[in-house]
Design a protein around this motif. Structure first.
Motif, short mmCIF file in Angstrom:
data_model
loop_
_atom_site.label_atom_id
_atom_site.label_comp_id
_atom_site.label_asym_id
_atom_site.label_seq_id
_atom_site.Cartn_x
_atom_site.Cartn_y
_atom_site.Cartn_z
N ILE A 1 3.87 3.38 0.33
CA ILE A 1 2.61 3.44 1.06
C ILE A 1 1.68 2.30 0.69
N THR A 2 0.96 1.77 1.68
CA THR A 2 -0.11 0.80 1.45
C THR A 2 -1.30 1.18 2.33
N ILE A 3 -2.51 0.83 1.89
CA ILE A 3 -3.72 1.08 2.66
C ILE A 3 -4.48 -0.22 2.80
N ARG B 1 -6.72 1.93 7.41
CA ARG B 1 -5.42 2.27 7.98
C ARG B 1 -4.36 2.48 6.90
N LEU B 2 -3.51 3.47 7.15
CA LEU B 2 -2.41 3.81 6.25
C LEU B 2 -1.13 3.22 6.82
N LEU C 1 3.10 2.58 6.39
CA LEU C 1 4.29 3.17 5.79
C LEU C 1 5.49 2.24 6.01
N GLY D 1 -0.24 0.78 11.70
CA GLY D 1 -0.76 1.73 10.72
C GLY D 1 -1.35 2.98 11.36
N TRP D 2 -1.63 3.96 10.51
CA TRP D 2 -2.22 5.23 10.91
C TRP D 2 -3.68 5.23 10.47
N ILE E 1 -7.03 6.19 9.07
CA ILE E 1 -7.52 7.23 8.17
C ILE E 1 -8.91 7.65 8.62
N GLN F 1 -7.89 -0.88 -1.58
CA GLN F 1 -6.84 -0.32 -2.42
C GLN F 1 -6.73 -1.05 -3.74
N VAL G 1 -3.45 7.28 -4.44
CA VAL G 1 -3.92 5.94 -4.12
C VAL G 1 -5.34 5.80 -4.64
#
Length: 331
Positions: free
Chosen positions: A237-239, A243-244, A246, A284-285, A287, A297, A309
């Motif tokens: 995972i990264t932010i 946005r998230l 994957l 990304g998703w 948040i 992050q 995170v």
């Protein structure tokens, strides 16, 4: 001044003034011409007005803002996929932190389904950054289930390889010789919701089971070849901002049925599934942070059953100005 934070009946955050004291040790009333007893009454009135003003304007404005903040986000509106992130319990206050527990459940129904019990409780071992977000397997499992329920986990593509076409035509000659002039098309379709696990050693591990089929483009679209494919893989995972992401790694689809074409099929299926994931998750998703706020992050820690995170919250200039105006105006 002591302000308490609680959870409302509908899972929202609410603030309440528990105690307010104003010290007047340095307050001097000069040249009023009033008796000392009147000056004392004036001091008490000022104290009352300060606390009342903070409560009615500051706390009231904060609660007004919190009451309008949605606790359900439309993360993929076109697919009807929503994310419920309402609070699941009151705020827990320690000497070093404010702990808030959110639902974090993706769904496609009109109402979110009942939460599963027995989830892993994230453990936060650091406190040197502004915020730490613990994300459990439950969140990722509900997201995978929602995509499966939305019925979008399928992809069709034309077969362009001459060798692959020739091999499939040989199979078709013995099974459907009347359709040899029709073009062939391959379809990959998810046949069950993916399983998600999080481990300290490997990060987020997922397992996808896919049904693959080669069909003729004739009016009846008969199946020339069908097979079952298992696709294990892992993600880290990264932010970035709000946005998230994957990004997947070590993606390795394997055809379960025995066939001389398995090596070619595995390579083709891996490529197409990677393209599919990139199409849906490449941006990304989002948040559901408050508008105008980003998450910078700093650290990512994987434990068995959850990931933590850590980072700092930062308002954008526009976000800062908007919040400031709301507090000043009391709306």
């Amino acid at each position: 001044m002591e302000v308490g934070l609680t959870r409302t009946a509908d899972g929202r955050l609410e603030a309440a003034m528990r105690n307010c004291k104003v010290s007047t040790d340095q307050l001097q009333i000069v040249g009023t011409g009033l008796p000392r007893i009147a000056e004392g009454a004036l001091e008490k009135l000022l104290i009352y007005l300060v606390c009342t003003l903070i409560n009615q304007k500051g706390i009231s404005a904060l609660n007004s803002y919190l009451s309008t903040a949605p606790m359900v986000a439309d993360v993929f509106p076109d697919l009807g996929i929503k994310l419920d992130y309402s609070l699941t319990r009151d705020i827990q206050v320690t000497t070093q932190s404010l702990d808030m527990s959110f639902k974090g459940q993706a769904y496609v129904q009109n109402q979110p389904p009942l939460m599963e019990k027995g989830g892993v409780e994230p453990v936060f071992k650091e406190n040197n950054m502004m915020a730490y977000v613990g994300i459990t397997e439950f969140f990722f499992s509900s997201a995978a289930r929602s995509f499966y329920d939305a019925g979008i986990m399928s992809k069709k593509f034309e077969i362009k390889s001459k060798i692959g076409k020739a091999a499939l035509r040989i199979i078709q000659f013995f099974t459907q010789p009347w359709n040899l002039r029709e073009s062939l098309q391959t379809e990959l379709k998810l046949i069950e919701a993916p399983t998600i696990k999080i481990t300290q050693a490997d990060g987020i591990i997922f397992n996808i089971r896919v049904a693959g089929s080669v069909i003729s483009s004739g009016s009846r679209k008969p199946t020339v070849l069908s097979l079952s494919v298992v696709c294990p893989g892992s993600m880290m995972i990264t932010i970035e901002g709000d946005r998230l992401f994957l990004p997947s790694k070590d993606f390795n689809c394997q055809v379960e049925s025995k066939s001389v074409f398995n090596k070619k099929l595995n390579k083709k299926i891996n490529k197409k599934i990677q393209e599919f994931l990139s199409d849906w998750f490449g941006e990304g998703w989002k948040i559901p942070f408050p508008e105008g706020m980003n998450f910078i992050q700093g650290t990512v820690q994987y434990q068995n059953g959850f990931v933590v995170v850590g980072g700092d919250l930062r308002f954008t200039p526009a976000g800062r100005e908007k919040v400031f105006k709301k507090i000043i105006s009391g709306t």
